[in-house]
Scaffold this motif. Structure first.
Motif, short mmCIF file in Angstrom:
data_model
loop_
_atom_site.label_atom_id
_atom_site.label_comp_id
_atom_site.label_asym_id
_atom_site.label_seq_id
_atom_site.Cartn_x
_atom_site.Cartn_y
_atom_site.Cartn_z
N GLY B 415 0.81 -1.22 0.00
CA GLY B 415 0.00 0.00 0.00
C GLY B 415 0.84 1.27 0.00
N ALA B 416 2.12 1.15 -0.34
CA ALA B 416 3.03 2.30 -0.27
C ALA B 416 2.62 3.43 -1.20
CB ALA B 416 4.47 1.86 -0.55
N PHE B 417 1.75 3.13 -2.17
CA PHE B 417 1.27 4.19 -3.08
C PHE B 417 0.52 5.29 -2.34
CE2 PHE B 417 -2.03 0.93 -2.90
CZ PHE B 417 -3.17 1.69 -2.65
N LEU B 418 0.09 5.01 -1.10
CA LEU B 418 -0.64 6.02 -0.32
C LEU B 418 0.30 7.07 0.28
CD1 LEU B 418 -3.17 3.70 1.55
CD2 LEU B 418 -3.73 5.46 -0.15
N ILE B 419 1.58 6.82 0.23
CA ILE B 419 2.53 7.74 0.85
C ILE B 419 3.03 8.74 -0.19
CG2 ILE B 419 4.68 7.90 2.18
CD1 ILE B 419 2.30 6.35 3.51
N PRO B 420 2.77 10.05 0.02
CA PRO B 420 3.16 11.06 -0.97
C PRO B 420 4.66 11.31 -0.96
CG PRO B 420 2.23 12.12 0.96
CD PRO B 420 2.12 10.64 1.18
N GLU B 421 5.13 12.01 -1.96
CA GLU B 421 6.56 12.27 -2.09
C GLU B 421 7.04 13.34 -1.11
OE1 GLU B 421 8.72 10.49 -3.86
OE2 GLU B 421 7.00 9.24 -4.38
N ILE B 422 6.13 14.21 -0.71
CA ILE B 422 6.53 15.28 0.19
C ILE B 422 5.66 15.24 1.44
CG2 ILE B 422 6.59 17.81 0.50
CD1 ILE B 422 7.23 17.92 -2.55
N MET B 423 6.31 15.17 2.61
CA MET B 423 5.57 15.12 3.87
C MET B 423 6.22 16.03 4.89
SD MET B 423 4.84 11.03 4.18
CE MET B 423 4.19 11.08 5.83
N ALA B 424 5.39 16.58 5.78
CA ALA B 424 5.91 17.43 6.85
C ALA B 424 6.82 16.61 7.76
CB ALA B 424 4.75 18.01 7.66
N GLY B 425 7.93 17.17 8.18
CA GLY B 425 8.85 16.51 9.10
C GLY B 425 9.71 15.45 8.45
N GLN B 428 12.92 13.39 2.97
CA GLN B 428 12.85 12.75 1.68
C GLN B 428 12.03 11.48 1.83
OE1 GLN B 428 16.66 11.24 0.57
NE2 GLN B 428 16.06 10.76 -1.54
N VAL B 429 11.10 11.23 0.91
CA VAL B 429 10.36 9.96 0.93
C VAL B 429 11.00 9.04 -0.09
CG1 VAL B 429 8.15 8.82 0.57
CG2 VAL B 429 8.23 11.07 1.66
N ILE B 430 11.39 7.87 0.36
CA ILE B 430 12.12 6.97 -0.52
C ILE B 430 11.26 5.74 -0.83
CG2 ILE B 430 14.18 5.51 -0.70
CD1 ILE B 430 15.11 7.67 1.65
N HIS B 431 10.94 5.57 -2.09
CA HIS B 431 10.27 4.34 -2.52
C HIS B 431 11.35 3.46 -3.14
CE1 HIS B 431 6.05 5.67 -2.00
NE2 HIS B 431 6.55 6.87 -2.26
N VAL B 432 11.36 2.20 -2.80
CA VAL B 432 12.45 1.33 -3.27
C VAL B 432 11.94 0.23 -4.18
CG1 VAL B 432 13.98 1.73 -1.32
CG2 VAL B 432 12.23 -0.05 -1.17
N GLU B 433 12.82 -0.24 -5.04
CA GLU B 433 12.48 -1.38 -5.88
C GLU B 433 12.31 -2.61 -4.98
OE1 GLU B 433 14.21 -3.76 -9.77
OE2 GLU B 433 15.50 -2.33 -8.74
N HIS B 434 11.37 -3.46 -5.30
CA HIS B 434 11.03 -4.63 -4.48
C HIS B 434 10.46 -4.25 -3.12
CE1 HIS B 434 12.90 -7.11 -7.47
NE2 HIS B 434 14.09 -6.55 -7.28
N GLY B 435 10.03 -3.00 -2.98
CA GLY B 435 9.48 -2.54 -1.70
C GLY B 435 8.26 -3.33 -1.28
N ASP B 436 7.55 -3.94 -2.23
CA ASP B 436 6.36 -4.71 -1.87
C ASP B 436 6.72 -6.06 -1.26
OD1 ASP B 436 7.38 -5.63 -4.25
OD2 ASP B 436 5.43 -6.18 -5.08
#
Lengths: 360, 518
Positions: B415-425, B428-436
């Motif tokens: 469900g990592a698609f729910l996490i936006p690229e920019i967040m307070a605090g 950097q938001v890092i999405h990784v390959e094979h993260g699922d």
């Protein structure tokens, strides 16, 4: 004599409220609560009376556990040993107790008098001698009143029993008593110097069991209804919200047998950008906001979990916790010059004049 | 180094192959009712991708299969497959008013409590004996346990984390009477706090039969898949234990799924200090990585209603996930989720329940199901839902942060698609390959640990830390670590109030690579 029965639900609330009145110390009342559940399951019940209901010559046991909270969570609190400390005092002084009270309402000691009362079938007086928790025996209203600091019984579950028969001062009572407790393995059940009804009426801090139950009930009710538990406390107690923030640093050191240290908080919500630092010696002693004293003993500084409203102890507080700091008024007896000499900031080594959060 | 990591989740069983530090194969199979056939399926699927064979078609040598499972904690929570336990506490005359099981939920106590025996024994905080161990009473208790047909035994003793000798001696005596007894000593589980440590030991003992059967079935599944490699079970702290050791201590695997995700996130991102948000189908777990390991909860954790205190990761779970129910007026997300029924109940899949996944499909973020079925969700609506999900995630991350500045956040899970690229605090938001399948990756890369938590007296702080480190090193080596790779990942000391003689409680944890099998 008017009395009311303490219900099982009251005891659950008392455990929560006593931990809050522990102002960071006094040990978590959980094990004392478990003992009370056992006694109530056996059908025992405890009556609560006001100090005013005591005859002047009534004989009152003052119950307290002494030692390190860490030892207490291995050598579990046992209601029978506390009862033995009181019975031993009866045997020693050849007098029967008419009622029981606690030395300190804060922490586990806030619940322990109930165990003795349940076993001996005598009532608990709605008074104590600290109105909170403090680390030492001379930090009590009866010490401020210069009442007799002896005798004291000190009992260990293995049948080790001692009487501190004669000491000239409360400081000596603390020193000698502490040595015995350490030899026992740093945990002991004690019956502090017994008090007469007249002494309790004059020098006791009154209504504290009822207060702890009310605070605990407010927190538990707010938890159930998902309301703000801190607001719930402030609705039943004349306290002040001091600060809301996050723990960013905890520094602990053991000196002279005490846990001392500093907790640093970073403000959240209305306190964003402002810093708080709270010094502790087993209990929270002085809170400073942006360097300026904001609250100090004998006012009660209570650090609460912002979500659950339950107390956060000096031994367990840790990085990242969301906490709310409130102050509750200190007992009047400690606001006198003599009281401040025992428990004011200077008694803890701070070169500060006491200024109450509640001074207008 | 070539390892297979498997994570048995509530919905999917994920498997990955890691070869020389790279993920070379990753598959998902539905979790089966009996757990083990799901493992076999995932191994077969992995084999079918060809990654387990060399260029010449011969099977590659696999150094280990590391499995993370929620099987044991689920047994406790669901009150299934539990064994009756004999509780033996050494500590009389102390603690008699609060016997073993005294603070358990009644339904669970009724299932597990086979009998309670308390005898004299135990130690003081400074290592002095509290009372001599009453060996005759232990033997008598063992005979009564035997007569009652009890085989699973939980032994606890006052201050056993400081001196386990009474527990160990009692275990020998019990084993002399009941040779096939499955005995758990509370000192094997660590922490100071008798009731909580004892509770963990009793839960562990209650899982004895399930643990034996499950681990045997795991080994069978590996054999059936044709892979010749030793089995390791992943632990709450992000390390692994050999099957034989894991069989003895199933409670150590209770929270390993979440831990594996965090460890996998660290590995896949190359970061060792960061926040991790693992968004599953029903819940989102947030934790903090320090030196590549999850920060530990240093407090009481309730498992199935029982207060316990042992190695567990410090996690915050919120009801946000890919299957979370979405209401639009007023806007709310979760905590209820369609869970594994997403592919039948979600609107994009022809069902009737609006979920976060449906919104992502409508927004073109996910390509699943039938996009025309969610065409009625306009861009503004989708944006509102995503911003609410982001708010929930931001709050959870903020609550778990331990420092003031912005920190990197690694987003993993289905469900990592729910996490936006920019967040307070968040820096950097890092999405990784094979993260699922970060959880399976975390399992595959797990190391071996050793821990020491005890009180030292009359030593300088430096001496006490050194003594604790040596004990931790020895324990890690005993658990299968390669001594040359050991390093300290946690070290804390705490002076103790009221205790004389400069008493200090020191906790040190070390980790190292699994020693190569001969």
């Amino acid at each position: 004599m008017s009395s009311r029965e303490i219900t099982e639900d009251d005891i659950e609330s008392l455990a929560v409220g006593a931990w809050i009145l522990g102002t960071g110390g006094g040990g978590n009342p959980y094990l004392s609560l478990l003992n009370m559940r056992v006694l109530y399951r056996e059908g025992k019940r405890v009556q609560l009376i006001d100090a005013e209901d005591l005859g002047d010559d009534a004989y009152v046991a003052v119950i307290a556990g002494m030692g390190a909270p860490l030892v207490g969570i291995e050598r579990l609190t046992d209601h029978r040993v506390f009862t033995r400390a009181a019975v031993f005092m009866e045997e020693h002084t050849r007098r029967r107790f008419d009622a029981v009270m606690g030395m300190e309402i804060g922490g586990g000691n806030g619940v322990r008098p109930l165990m003795v009362a349940a076993n001996l079938g005598i009532p608990v007086v709605d008074s104590d001698t600290m109105g909170r928790a403090y680390p030492e025996a001379q930090m009590t209203s009866v010490a401020v009143g210069k009442l007799k600091p002896c005798p004291m019984t000190v009992v260990d579950v293995r049948g080790l029993e001692a009487v501190v028969e004669t000491v000239p001062t409360w400081k000596w009572a603390e020193r000698v008593g502490r040595k015995i407790v350490v030899e026992y393995g740093s945990t002991a059940s004690t019956c502090q110097p017994p008090r007469t009804g007249a002494e309790v009426k004059k020098w006791g801090i009154h209504g504290t069991t009822t207060k702890a139950i009310a605070i605990g009930r407010a927190v538990r009710e707010a938890q159930r209804t998902h309301d703000d538990p801190v607001a719930a406390i402030l609705a039943v107690e004349p306290g002040k919200l001091l600060y809301r923030g996050k723990v960013v640093d905890v520094e602990r050191r053991a000196t002279e047998g005490f846990l001392r240290g500093v907790v640093r908080l970073e403000g959240m919500d209305d306190w964003r950008g402002s810093a708080m630092q709270i010094d502790f010696q087993n209990e929270w002693i002085v809170a400073r906001r942006d360097g300026e004293p904001a609250a100090m003993s004998p006012d009660l500084i209570c650090v609460l979990d912002s979500v659950s409203g339950e107390a956060v102890g000096t031994e367990t507080i840790r990085y990242g916790q969301r906490v709310t700091v409130i102050a509750l008024p200190g007992p009047d007896i400690f606001l006198t010059p003599e009281g401040l000499a025992h428990v004011g900031p200077r008694a803890f080594g701070y070169d500060l004049d006491f200024r109450s959060v509640f001074a207008s | 180094m070539r390892r297979i990591g498997i994570d048995v989740g509530g919905t999917n069983t994920d498997a990955v192959l890691i070869e020389d530090g790279k993920v070379v194969g990753a598959v998902k199979a539905p979790t089966s009712q009996d757990v083990t056939s799901g493992i076999l399926d995932s191994l077969k699927k992995l084999g079918a991708t060809g990654v387990l064979k060399g260029a010449d078609g011969t099977p590659k040598k696999v150094d280990g299969v590391m499995i993370g499972t929620t099987h044991f904690i689920n047994a406790v929570v669901q009150r299934r497959h539990l064994t009756k336990v004999a509780a033996l506490r050494l500590g009389l005359p102390s603690g008699a008013s609060l016997p073993p099981f005294c603070d358990w939920p009644e339904d669970l106590a009724t299932l597990v409590r086979g009998g309670v025996w308390m005898v004299e024994g135990g130690h003081e905080y400074d290592g002095r004996p509290f009372m001599p161990l009453d060996e005759a009473a232990v033997l008598k208790a063992a005979q009564e346990m035997k007569a009652a047909g009890l085989r699973a035994v939980g032994i606890s003793s006052v201050f056993s984390p400081l001196d386990p000798s009474h527990e160990k001696r009692a275990a020998e005596l019990v084993a002399s009477v009941i040779p096939d007894a499955a005995i758990t000593c509370s000192s094997d589980l660590g922490r100071i706090g008798l009731l909580e440590r004892e509770n963990a030991g009793l839960l562990n003992a209650a899982l004895a039969d399930l643990s034996r059967d499950t681990i045997a079935a795991f080994e069978q599944a590996i054999r059936d898949s044709g892979i010749a490699a030793p089995l390791f079970i992943t632990q709450n702290d992000g390390t692994v234990a050999e099957a034989s050791q894991a069989r003895r201590l199933p409670v150590y695997s209770f929270a390993s799924g979440a831990t594996n995700s965090m460890r996998g996130a660290a590995y896949l991102s190359g970061l060792s200090d960061a926040m991790v948000i693992d968004v599953g189908g029903t819940t989102t777990d947030v934790g903090q990585l320090k030196l590549g390991f999850p920060r530990e909860a240093n407090s009481v954790v309730k498992v199935g209603g029982v207060r316990t205190l042992f190695r567990m990761p410090d996690l915050l779970s919120i009801g946000l996930g890919g299957g979370s129910h979405v209401a639009l007026d007023p806007l709310s997300i979760g905590p209820v989720s369609v869970g594994y029924r997403l592919v039948t109940d979600g609107i994009a899949f022809g069902g009737a329940q609006l979920t976060t996944t449906d919104v992502a499909v409508a927004a073109g973020i996910l390509d699943l199901g039938d996009r025309t079925k969610v065409a009625h969700l306009d861009a503004a609506t989708c944006a509102r839902v995503f911003s609410e999900a982001a708010r929930l995630a931001e709050e959870a991350v903020d609550r778990m942060k331990t420092e003031a500045g912005d920190v990197p956040l690694i987003a993993v899970g289905g469900g990592a698609f729910l996490i936006p690229e920019i967040m307070a605090g968040v820096s950097q938001v890092i999405h990784v390959e094979h993260g699922d399948c970060a959880n399976a990756v975390g399992a595959a890369i797990a190391q071996v640990s050793g821990e020491c938590d005890q009180i030292f007296k009359d030593m300088t702080r430096v001496e006490a830390l050194a003594a604790a480190q040596e004990i931790a090193n020895d324990r890690a080596a005993a658990a299968g670590a390669d001594r040359t790779t050991l390093h300290t990942i946690e070290s804390e000391d705490m002076p103790l109030a009221y205790l004389p003689g400069n008493s200090v409680r020191v906790r040190v944890r070390v980790v190292g690579d699994v020693a190569a099998t001969a």
